[in-house]
Motif scaffolding. Structure first.
Motif, mmCIF file in Angstrom:
data_model
loop_
_atom_site.group_PDB
_atom_site.id
_atom_site.type_symbol
_atom_site.label_atom_id
_atom_site.label_comp_id
_atom_site.label_asym_id
_atom_site.label_seq_id
_atom_site.Cartn_x
_atom_site.Cartn_y
_atom_site.Cartn_z
ATOM 1 N N PHE A 91 -4.138 14.166 -5.213
ATOM 2 C CA PHE A 91 -6.503 14.944 -4.710
ATOM 3 C C PHE A 91 -6.323 13.171 -3.967
ATOM 4 O O PHE A 91 -5.715 12.475 -4.002
ATOM 5 N N CYS A 92 -7.355 13.408 -3.119
ATOM 6 C CA CYS A 92 -7.645 12.474 -2.687
ATOM 7 C C CYS A 92 -8.455 11.102 -3.717
ATOM 8 O O CYS A 92 -8.116 9.769 -2.861
ATOM 9 N N GLU A 93 -9.119 11.714 -4.631
ATOM 10 C CA GLU A 93 -9.008 10.519 -5.532
ATOM 11 C C GLU A 93 -8.285 9.882 -5.763
ATOM 12 O O GLU A 93 -8.328 8.075 -6.293
ATOM 13 N N ASP A 94 -7.234 10.711 -6.291
ATOM 14 C CA ASP A 94 -6.136 9.943 -7.083
ATOM 15 C C ASP A 94 -5.737 8.176 -6.592
ATOM 16 O O ASP A 94 -5.053 7.579 -6.260
ATOM 17 N N ALA A 95 -5.503 9.150 -4.388
ATOM 18 C CA ALA A 95 -5.052 7.898 -3.506
ATOM 19 C C ALA A 95 -5.716 6.498 -3.559
ATOM 20 O O ALA A 95 -5.114 5.782 -3.231
ATOM 21 N N ALA A 96 -7.341 7.001 -3.696
ATOM 22 C CA ALA A 96 -8.291 6.346 -3.753
ATOM 23 C C ALA A 96 -8.045 4.725 -4.423
ATOM 24 O O ALA A 96 -7.603 3.327 -4.453
ATOM 25 N N ARG A 97 -7.688 5.818 -5.955
ATOM 26 C CA ARG A 97 -7.784 4.872 -7.105
ATOM 27 C C ARG A 97 -6.506 3.851 -7.338
ATOM 28 O O ARG A 97 -6.312 2.950 -7.284
ATOM 29 N N ARG A 98 -5.305 4.641 -6.467
ATOM 30 C CA ARG A 98 -3.752 3.818 -6.728
ATOM 31 C C ARG A 98 -4.172 2.730 -5.885
ATOM 32 O O ARG A 98 -4.051 1.473 -6.176
ATOM 33 N N LEU A 99 -4.581 2.629 -4.477
ATOM 34 C CA LEU A 99 -4.758 2.249 -3.326
ATOM 35 C C LEU A 99 -5.716 0.810 -3.946
ATOM 36 O O LEU A 99 -5.587 -0.892 -3.812
ATOM 37 N N HIS A 100 -6.858 1.138 -5.271
ATOM 38 C CA HIS A 100 -7.842 0.078 -5.018
ATOM 39 C C HIS A 100 -6.755 -0.937 -6.351
ATOM 40 O O HIS A 100 -6.998 -1.923 -6.151
ATOM 41 N N ARG A 101 -6.013 -0.244 -6.980
ATOM 42 C CA ARG A 101 -5.615 -1.319 -8.519
ATOM 43 C C ARG A 101 -4.309 -1.799 -7.513
ATOM 44 O O ARG A 101 -4.275 -2.941 -8.377
ATOM 45 N N ALA A 102 -3.413 -1.350 -6.957
ATOM 46 C CA ALA A 102 -2.736 -2.239 -5.559
ATOM 47 C C ALA A 102 -3.544 -3.342 -5.244
ATOM 48 O O ALA A 102 -2.758 -4.273 -5.289
ATOM 49 N N ALA A 148 0.759 -1.503 0.053
ATOM 50 C CA ALA A 148 0.126 -0.301 -0.006
ATOM 51 C C ALA A 148 1.234 1.652 -0.049
ATOM 52 O O ALA A 148 0.714 2.245 -0.615
ATOM 53 N N GLU A 149 1.809 1.161 0.994
ATOM 54 C CA GLU A 149 2.656 2.189 0.431
ATOM 55 C C GLU A 149 2.998 2.723 -0.518
ATOM 56 O O GLU A 149 3.662 4.074 -1.056
ATOM 57 N N ASP A 150 4.569 1.611 -1.331
ATOM 58 C CA ASP A 150 4.546 1.555 -2.607
ATOM 59 C C ASP A 150 3.654 2.492 -3.455
ATOM 60 O O ASP A 150 4.496 3.095 -4.578
ATOM 61 N N ALA A 151 2.191 1.928 -3.486
ATOM 62 C CA ALA A 151 1.208 2.522 -4.440
ATOM 63 C C ALA A 151 1.653 3.725 -3.878
ATOM 64 O O ALA A 151 1.146 5.259 -4.856
ATOM 65 N N LEU A 152 0.824 4.115 -2.715
ATOM 66 C CA LEU A 152 1.432 5.565 -2.450
ATOM 67 C C LEU A 152 2.188 6.230 -2.811
ATOM 68 O O LEU A 152 2.553 7.845 -3.738
ATOM 69 N N GLY A 153 3.559 6.089 -2.450
ATOM 70 C CA GLY A 153 4.405 7.126 -3.000
ATOM 71 C C GLY A 153 5.409 7.670 -1.832
ATOM 72 O O GLY A 153 6.207 8.806 -1.614
ATOM 73 N N THR A 154 4.239 8.116 -1.285
ATOM 74 C CA THR A 154 4.811 9.267 0.303
ATOM 75 C C THR A 154 4.720 8.693 1.078
ATOM 76 O O THR A 154 3.592 9.650 1.980
#
Length: 295
Positions: free
Chosen positions: A250-261, A220-226
């Motif tokens: 944005f929060c939308e970007d973060a949610a989508r990254r985690l969803h994909r991961a 999850a942290e790798d997907a977020l990057g920061t």
């Protein structure tokens, strides 16, 4: 020793109504996770399906929890424990539940320097056994940093306008531009960032051999990057600033990254992702939620 003592729980109730859950919450327990002892709190209970029964035997649940201190926390251990809950309440209960709340301490390296430090991750494990079917849920909270893309774009525009004002009437020299970029008058605006939190609720495969706490957190942290840092030197702080600048979301970007991961994790059969950005611009939070369940 108790033969002559009254057992009121074995008496019949005057209100023959079955109950969905009866038990205890906030029980102090010790867990074994990756060979280390971890302090935790447990909520333990069973359904009271025998409507005539006055109550359950809470002490039997309490004593059964002691097995958690002696064996690695795993789906198999939780299945065995919940099975013991039901065996100790034969004819009374069909469903057993257990919730464990604890904090994982993971040592995290700095981005550049050889420093490292401990970071805590609040965790919850929820287990339910009914008709020999085990349901497992893992809840994790991950802190991270998020820099607003809109704010970054607005800051860049202001810098461009200041650049035009300062250099419109003079020929450009690389040395002067470089000095200008490093001065307070050059970088007149910075984007706003916020410490953010990802709240993950994961339905897990009950046949898994172990809980992959660290692997799921790393993924999850790798997907977020920061991910937020522990011990840092100035070089690490600069590297963190670079990561945020190259990782606007944005929060939308973060949610989508985690969803994909999370879709890439075979042990996850469903999830809810909830990200909360504690806005530095506003007095309220920005939130995005995404859900998925395997058919």
């Amino acid at each position: 020793m108790t033969a002559l003592l009254p057992d009121i729980a074995c008496q019949s109730t005057r209100l023959p109504i079955p109950l969905d859950w009866v038990g205890m919450q906030g029980i102090a327990v010790a867990l074994q996770i990756t060979g280390e002892r971890v302090a935790a709190y447990a909520d333990a209970g069973v359904s009271l399906d025998e409507a005539e029964a006055r109550g359950i035997h809470m002490s039997r649940l309490y004593l059964a929890l002691d097995v958690l201190a002696d064996a690695e926390l795993s789906p198999t251990l939780l299945r065995d424990l919940l099975t013991q809950f039901l065996r100790s309440h034969a004819q009374l209960s069909r469903r057993a539940n257990l919730a464990l709340r604890f904090e994982l301490l993971l040592r995290r390296p700095a981005l550049v320097s050889p420093l490292n430090g401990w970071k805590r991750y609040p965790c919850e494990v929820h287990a339910q056994l009914e008709d020999d079917a085990l349901q497992l849920e893992l809840r994790l909270s991950l802190p991270y940093s998020a820099t607003c893309p809109c704010s970054a774009a607005l800051a860049r525009q202001l810098i461009q306008e200041r650049f035009d004002a300062d250099f419109a009437a003079s020929p450009l020299k690389a040395s002067e531009v470089r000095a200008w970029l490093g001065s307070p008058q050059g970088i007149v605006a910075t984007p706003h960032s916020q410490r953010s939190e990802a709240q993950l609720t994961l339905q897990l495969d009950p046949t898994a051999q172990a809980f992959a706490f660290s692997e799921l957190i790393d993924h999850a942290e790798d997907a977020l990057g920061t991910a937020v840092q522990t011990a840092v030197k100035r070089a690490d702080e600069q590297a963190f600033a670079l990561a945020n600048g190259q990782n606007l979301m944005f929060c939308e970007d973060a949610a989508r990254r985690l969803h994909r991961a999370l879709l890439q994790r075979n042990e996850v059969s469903g999830f809810e992702v909830r990200v909360v950005h504690a806005e530095s611009l506003h007095a309220h939070d920005a939130v995005a939620v995404s859900r998925w369940r395997r058919d």
